[in-house]
Write a protein that holds these residues in place. Structure first.
Motif, PDB file in Angstrom:
ATOM      1  N   UNK A  20      45.227  38.559  33.685  1.00  0.00           N
ATOM      2  CA  UNK A  20      45.500  39.937  34.062  1.00  0.00           C
ATOM      3  C   UNK A  20      44.285  40.481  34.814  1.00  0.00           C
ATOM      4  N   UNK A  21      44.473  40.851  36.059  1.00  0.00           N
ATOM      5  CA  UNK A  21      43.412  41.460  36.859  1.00  0.00           C
ATOM      6  C   UNK A  21      43.690  42.964  36.877  1.00  0.00           C
ATOM      7  N   UNK A  22      42.756  43.762  36.363  1.00  0.00           N
ATOM      8  CA  UNK A  22      43.032  45.192  36.216  1.00  0.00           C
ATOM      9  C   UNK A  22      42.028  46.056  36.970  1.00  0.00           C
ATOM     10  N   UNK A  23      42.541  47.222  37.396  1.00  0.00           N
ATOM     11  CA  UNK A  23      41.703  48.186  38.097  1.00  0.00           C
ATOM     12  C   UNK A  23      41.879  49.571  37.519  1.00  0.00           C
ATOM     13  N   UNK A  24      41.434  50.569  38.252  1.00  0.00           N
ATOM     14  CA  UNK A  24      41.391  51.943  37.750  1.00  0.00           C
ATOM     15  C   UNK A  24      42.753  52.459  37.320  1.00  0.00           C
ATOM     16  N   UNK A  34      40.955  58.028  38.941  1.00  0.00           N
ATOM     17  CA  UNK A  34      40.899  56.804  39.750  1.00  0.00           C
ATOM     18  C   UNK A  34      40.095  57.088  41.009  1.00  0.00           C
ATOM     19  N   UNK A  35      38.768  57.267  40.798  1.00  0.00           N
ATOM     20  CA  UNK A  35      37.955  57.658  41.925  1.00  0.00           C
ATOM     21  C   UNK A  35      37.040  56.530  42.391  1.00  0.00           C
ATOM     22  N   UNK A  36      36.373  56.773  43.510  1.00  0.00           N
ATOM     23  CA  UNK A  36      35.488  55.767  44.055  1.00  0.00           C
ATOM     24  C   UNK A  36      34.230  55.675  43.214  1.00  0.00           C
ATOM     25  N   UNK A  37      33.450  54.656  43.464  1.00  0.00           N
ATOM     26  CA  UNK A  37      32.188  54.502  42.755  1.00  0.00           C
ATOM     27  C   UNK A  37      32.438  53.868  41.409  1.00  0.00           C
ATOM     28  N   UNK A  38      31.644  54.245  40.428  1.00  0.00           N
ATOM     29  CA  UNK A  38      31.743  53.638  39.116  1.00  0.00           C
ATOM     30  C   UNK A  38      32.826  54.337  38.350  1.00  0.00           C
ATOM     31  N   UNK A  39      34.019  54.053  38.652  1.00  0.00           N
ATOM     32  CA  UNK A  39      35.133  54.710  38.019  1.00  0.00           C
ATOM     33  C   UNK A  39      35.479  55.994  38.706  1.00  0.00           C
ATOM     34  N   UNK A  40      34.878  56.482  39.563  1.00  0.00           N
ATOM     35  CA  UNK A  40      34.941  57.465  40.509  1.00  0.00           C
ATOM     36  C   UNK A  40      35.002  58.910  40.639  1.00  0.00           C
ATOM     37  N   UNK A 101      45.990  30.276  26.788  1.00  0.00           N
ATOM     38  CA  UNK A 101      44.833  30.917  27.420  1.00  0.00           C
ATOM     39  C   UNK A 101      45.282  32.236  28.014  1.00  0.00           C
ATOM     40  N   UNK A 102      44.507  33.270  27.758  1.00  0.00           N
ATOM     41  CA  UNK A 102      44.841  34.578  28.299  1.00  0.00           C
ATOM     42  C   UNK A 102      43.546  35.338  28.527  1.00  0.00           C
ATOM     43  N   UNK A 103      43.318  35.762  29.772  1.00  0.00           N
ATOM     44  CA  UNK A 103      42.074  36.440  30.129  1.00  0.00           C
ATOM     45  C   UNK A 103      42.367  37.737  30.877  1.00  0.00           C
ATOM     46  N   UNK A 104      41.428  38.662  30.760  1.00  0.00           N
ATOM     47  CA  UNK A 104      41.448  39.889  31.546  1.00  0.00           C
ATOM     48  C   UNK A 104      40.224  39.897  32.439  1.00  0.00           C
ATOM     49  N   UNK A 105      40.440  40.067  33.731  1.00  0.00           N
ATOM     50  CA  UNK A 105      39.357  40.285  34.694  1.00  0.00           C
ATOM     51  C   UNK A 105      39.486  41.725  35.158  1.00  0.00           C
ATOM     52  N   UNK A 106      38.516  42.563  34.819  1.00  0.00           N
ATOM     53  CA  UNK A 106      38.630  43.977  35.153  1.00  0.00           C
ATOM     54  C   UNK A 106      37.462  44.458  35.997  1.00  0.00           C
ATOM     55  N   UNK A 107      37.770  45.357  36.921  1.00  0.00           N
ATOM     56  CA  UNK A 107      36.709  45.997  37.693  1.00  0.00           C
ATOM     57  C   UNK A 107      36.319  47.329  37.070  1.00  0.00           C
ATOM     58  N   UNK A 194      47.115  44.553  38.018  1.00  0.00           N
ATOM     59  CA  UNK A 194      47.596  45.788  37.395  1.00  0.00           C
ATOM     60  C   UNK A 194      46.695  46.958  37.775  1.00  0.00           C
ATOM     61  N   UNK A 195      47.242  47.899  38.506  1.00  0.00           N
ATOM     62  CA  UNK A 195      46.533  49.137  38.799  1.00  0.00           C
ATOM     63  C   UNK A 195      45.289  48.985  39.651  1.00  0.00           C
ATOM     64  N   UNK A 196      45.262  47.985  40.512  1.00  0.00           N
ATOM     65  CA  UNK A 196      44.105  47.827  41.385  1.00  0.00           C
ATOM     66  C   UNK A 196      44.474  48.210  42.815  1.00  0.00           C
ATOM     67  N   UNK A 197      43.511  48.768  43.517  1.00  0.00           N
ATOM     68  CA  UNK A 197      43.721  49.084  44.934  1.00  0.00           C
ATOM     69  C   UNK A 197      43.445  47.871  45.806  1.00  0.00           C
ATOM     70  N   UNK A 198      43.017  46.769  45.156  1.00  0.00           N
ATOM     71  CA  UNK A 198      42.853  45.478  45.838  1.00  0.00           C
ATOM     72  C   UNK A 198      41.891  45.561  47.016  1.00  0.00           C
ATOM     73  N   UNK A 199      40.708  46.137  46.762  1.00  0.00           N
ATOM     74  CA  UNK A 199      39.711  46.284  47.824  1.00  0.00           C
ATOM     75  C   UNK A 199      38.645  45.185  47.799  1.00  0.00           C
TER      76      UNK A 199
END
Length: 256
Positions: A20-24, A34-40, A101-107, A194-199
């Motif tokens: 699971x790759x997750x974003x803001x 869901x802002x820019x920067x460190x959580x934004x 196996x189940x992993x979360x990669x989060x920004x 999930x919920x990433x702007x994919x930047x």
């Protein structure tokens, strides 16, 4: 949408390993902007001092004027204070016990995945609750920044303290990159975005790589991103609703 959910359930039923790759967006329903920067908070705007937020929250600015960087870190943390993980984070934590196996990669830097119970988490940008001294070995885990000085100093050596997060211009933590690369090399049967702007390329990369290997991919996002035309299934809905729907159907896909 019902057909799209059925396709995701089919993919889950065949998978032994899931990423699971997750974003803001996954934390948005917790009240985290869901802002820019460190959580934004700024969304591409300049700060009140006329400095672009990417500059104010950069490694070079922190070295020159740590008080300025800390000013905006305090603003960001205060905007998120009191928020906690939501049902989407909880479902991902529960899913960890359903696959080999189940992993979360989060920004995200909010720490919600670990707080919700996930153990296999690569928080590639760090955690805003972890502080460290810029000179000595002092570290501290804090609930919030309410007790911190405007520009906090180390109680051991007096040097400036900073959150253990990746500021603009800084490299990703080598130890976390190593874990990410190790798990990606092993491969996953199913990859979610999930919920990433994919930047960021290291956020889109796992999805693109899985697609290149003809492994199923799923995007959960109420809007469209650069990945929307690449993934096998797009669930155009919020993270909580999507995760709830998938967990409610676990009898159709859960192993064991």
């Amino acid at each position: 949408m019902e057909r799209a959910l059925e396709r995701v359930i089919e993919h889950l039923s065949r998978a032994r390993s899931v990423l699971f790759v997750t974003g803001a967006g996954i934390s948005a329903e917790s009240g985290v902007p869901t802002y820019r920067g460190i959580g934004g908070l700024y969304n591409g705007k300049t700060t009140e001092g006329g400095v672009p937020i990417e500059v104010a929250l950069s490694g070079s600015m922190f070295r020159r004027k740590p008080e300025l960087t800390w000013k905006h870190l305090h603003e960001i943390e205060q905007a998120c204070r009191g928020a906690t993980f939501n049902r989407a984070h909880e479902v991902l934590a529960l899913m960890e016990g359903c696959f080999e196996r189940c992993w979360v990669l989060t920004q995200n830097v909010d720490g919600f995945h670990k707080a919700a119970g996930s153990k296999n988490v690569i928080d590639i940008h760090g955690d805003i609750h972890d502080l460290r001294c810029t000179r000595c070995e002092f570290t501290e885990r804090v609930k919030d920044y309410a007790h911190l000085a405007p520009c906090p100093s180390c109680p051991q050596c007096g040097s400036v303290v900073r959150p253990e997060v990746v500021l603009f211009e800084e490299l990703l933590p080598p130890e976390k990159v190593a874990v990410m690369e190790r798990e990606l090399t092993r491969g996953f049967d199913l990859v979610f975005s999930i919920g990433t702007s994919s930047l960021f390329p290291y956020i889109t990369g796992p999805v693109l790589e899985a697609a290149g290997r003809q492994r199923p991919t799923v995007e959960i996002n109420p809007g469209r991103t650069e990945l929307s035309d690449v993934v096998d299934v797009q669930l155009q809905m919020g993270a909580v609703a999507a995760c709830e729907a998938l967990w409610a159907a676990r009898d159709k896909w859960k192993r064991g």
